[in-house]
Design an enzyme around this catalytic site. Structure first.
Site, mmCIF file in Angstrom:
data_model
loop_
_atom_site.group_PDB
_atom_site.id
_atom_site.type_symbol
_atom_site.label_atom_id
_atom_site.label_comp_id
_atom_site.label_asym_id
_atom_site.label_seq_id
_atom_site.Cartn_x
_atom_site.Cartn_y
_atom_site.Cartn_z
ATOM 1 N N GLY A 19 -13.739 133.237 87.582
ATOM 2 C CA GLY A 19 -12.404 132.969 88.108
ATOM 3 C C GLY A 19 -12.318 133.263 89.582
ATOM 4 O O GLY A 19 -13.273 133.732 90.213
ATOM 5 N N GLY A 21 -9.172 133.199 93.120
ATOM 6 C CA GLY A 21 -7.811 132.963 93.588
ATOM 7 C C GLY A 21 -7.182 134.258 94.016
ATOM 8 O O GLY A 21 -7.716 135.343 93.767
ATOM 9 N N GLY A 24 -9.298 137.395 95.660
ATOM 10 C CA GLY A 24 -10.739 137.499 95.474
ATOM 11 C C GLY A 24 -11.312 136.604 94.419
ATOM 12 O O GLY A 24 -10.683 135.666 93.933
ATOM 13 N N ASP A 146 3.626 142.419 89.177
ATOM 14 C CA ASP A 146 3.168 141.039 88.968
ATOM 15 C C ASP A 146 2.976 140.744 87.476
ATOM 16 O O ASP A 146 1.947 140.206 87.072
ATOM 17 C CB ASP A 146 1.870 140.781 89.736
ATOM 18 C CG ASP A 146 1.608 139.291 89.949
ATOM 19 O OD1 ASP A 146 2.569 138.494 89.839
ATOM 20 O OD2 ASP A 146 0.450 138.912 90.210
#
Length: 568
Positions: A19, A21, A24, A146
């Site tokens: 992954g 974005g 990092g 978040d």
């Protein structure tokens, strides 16, 4: 650069990138036969040095937090798992290795299910799991900032895990001072999930509750929160018609979590857990006639326990959300011999028409409305209390103002408006109405106005207000908060002997409330009596409910002092 096959720290072998974005990239690594996750902070996209430093600080904060927390709903990080690495060709890379969580995130899970909404039972189970995780996080004075579907993993065994702590923020003294001074902090936004105060750089623990509520709107409807309209007056999200099968208690809780103003959301995680587990909670209201302050509260915010007749009133009349019926009922109560059923036929959304009707009734002489204005004002104030409790704040304000329209000398409505504005962080208007209530010699109004002055460092004014309030206070709840705030005032003025005197008087009234102990410990510290502070700090932590930002900060200081003492 990091490629498959790269070995870091002599132990972590990179398998492949999984992954990327945000700040990092994410890799799967092998650590002696155990699969783990490697997060690498990417700084090449940042050209501003200050922003680079902020990104590094956030990454380090995530590593520090995860290394401290031990909870099945939080990825584990072992000692030494945070490090910098360089292949010699460029800037060092900031790396963090953590537990690999099996399963999928809730965004992926929902997509595989065809975006079919979850049931109320599953929502309750998942809410309990996530709030327990947040409770652990908030205990250490951290905010996640978040929460959203992609940051929640669902393991095969049904355990939820909160991930991506890159936006985490510690509630430090400096942070609270910035909040009080209206300075903005780091702004991190996930559209549809980020609360208004966080978007402006003023995140608080209740900001996590807002994002949690928005997450469950998505899960209960199968649609993103950005797809729903908002009420133009209250700012609340209009989503419930898309979730007709959700149980009312879950839907109400989700709405409470997403309240536009932080002060209208649950106070802490324990309050949410009690609600989810069906633990009976006392229902408190703002001020009613003859009440000083709330039983069990540590500063004057709410007042009197709901009465059975008010519960009946809520079930029969307030559900209609109409001022018309409220006034009609009041008039019938005042003059039962001459009922006026035609009042009930006024359309619900035309609330002010009742005032015009009342005017014509007065002219016609059928009812002496003016004679009953104190009773009407009291009824309207009580209607406002019910709406306030059920977080219909626009309606509550309407009822309070109409009560004052009928009877301008109603101190309870003046105070309740002050409280409403303070909850909205509109301190200018809060002061105006508290001051008007003090002109009616209302003890709690003196206290709340003085507290605002303490926060603004206007100690002399606060001292005078508190002494005036103490002279009019009748109930122990009110006396406690005033005495406690007198102790706080004298602490800040450096008058430690007087501070000790009033704090002790407060503790003599209630020995199981936190803030007087917190302040007593701070007084002893100022007097360099370090060895006497441990007992009050322990009581500060023991009895805390996190009712105010300052109490939350004092409890954090207490935890730190207790840890320091144990290490000594």
């Amino acid at each position: 650069m990091i490629f498959p096959g790269t070995r870091l720290q002599g132990r972590y072998r990179v398998i492949h990138q999984v992954g990327g974005g945000g700040f990092g990239k994410v890799f799967e690594v092998d650590d002696g036969g155990i699969s783990k996750v490697l997060k690498v902070l990417s700084l090449e996209r940042f050209h501003n040095r200050a922003i680079k430093q902020k990104a590094i600080a956030l990454f380090q904060r995530e590593a520090e937090l995860l290394s401290r927390l031990k909870h099945p709903g939080i990825p584990r990080v072992e000692p030494g798992a945070y490090f910098t690495w360089s292949d010699g060709s460029g800037e060092p890379l900031y790396c963090l290795v953590m537990e690999k969580i099996p399963g999928s995130n809730l965004q992926q899970w929902l997509y595989v299910k065809g975006n079919q909404p979850i049931s109320s039972e599953q929502a309750r189970d998942w809410l309990i799991q996530l709030v327990e995780i947040l409770d652990e996080l908030h205990l250490y004075q951290y905010l996640h900032r978040d929460i959203k579907l992609t940051n929640i993993m669902l393991k095969p065994d049904g355990q939820l895990v909160l991930i991506d702590f890159g936006a985490v923020r510690e509630i430090t003294t400096t942070y609270l001072e910035k909040q009080q001074g209206h300075q903005t902090g780091t702004v991190l936004i996930s559209p549809g999930f980020t609360p208004p105060e966080q978007a402006e750089g003023h995140a608080v623990p209740q900001s996590d509750f807002f994002a949690l509520g928005r997450t469950f709107v998505y899960l209960l409807t199968g649609q993103s929160p950005v797809d729903f309209p908002k009420d133009s007056h209250s700012g609340t999200l209009l989503w419930r018609d898309r979730a007709p099968n959700v149980s009312p208690d879950i839907a109400n809780l989700v709405d409470d979590l997403m309240a536009p103003f932080p002060g209208h959301r649950p106070k802490n995680c324990q309050e949410i857990l009690n609600c989810l587990r069906g633990v009976p909670q006392p229902s408190y209201f703002p001020l009613q006639d003859g009440a000083d302050t709330a039983p069990g509260s540590d500063f004057a915010t709410t007042a009197s326990v709901i009465k059975p007749q008010q519960k009946a009133l809520f079930s029969t009349q307030v559900k209609q959300d109409t001022l018309t019926t409220a006034i009609a009922q009041t008039i019938r109560d005042c003059n039962p011999v001459s009922p006026t059923p035609h009042f009930d036929r006024i359309p619900i959304n035309r609330k002010f028409q009742v005032l015009l009707t009342g005017f014509f009734l007065v002219l016609a002489g059928s009812i002496n409305l003016w004679q009953y204005r104190p009773y009407i004002a009291d009824n309207l104030n009580n209607q406002g209390l019910v709406h306030y409790e059920h977080k219909s704040f626009g309606s509550a304000e309407l009822y309070y103002r109409l009560a004052l329209l009928f009877y301008p000398d109603t101190p309870q409505s003046l105070y309740n408006l002050g409280l409403l504005y303070e909850d909205r962080q509109d301190f200018e208007n809060a002061r105006i109405f508290y001051e008007k209530a003090t002109e009616k010699h209302l003890a709690v109004a003196y206290n709340n106005l003085a507290r605002l002055n303490i926060l603004d460092k206007q100690y002399t004014s606060a001292e005078q207000l508190l002494h005036e309030g103490l002279s009019t206070a009748n109930k122990n709840e009110t006396k406690y908060v005033i005495l406690k705030n007198l102790g706080w005032t004298y602490l800040e003025m450096g008058r430690y002997q007087e501070a000790q005197k009033y704090l002790q008087q407060a503790m003599n009234i209630f020995s199981d409330r936190a803030t007087a102990y917190c302040l007593q410990a701070k007084v002893l510290e100022r007097q360099k009596n370090k060895f006497q502070t441990l007992a009050p700090w322990k009581n500060c932590v023991k009895y805390s409910h996190g009712d105010t930002p300052e109490e939350t900060q004092w409890v954090k200081e207490g935890l730190k002092r207790i840890q320091e003492n144990s290490s000594d």
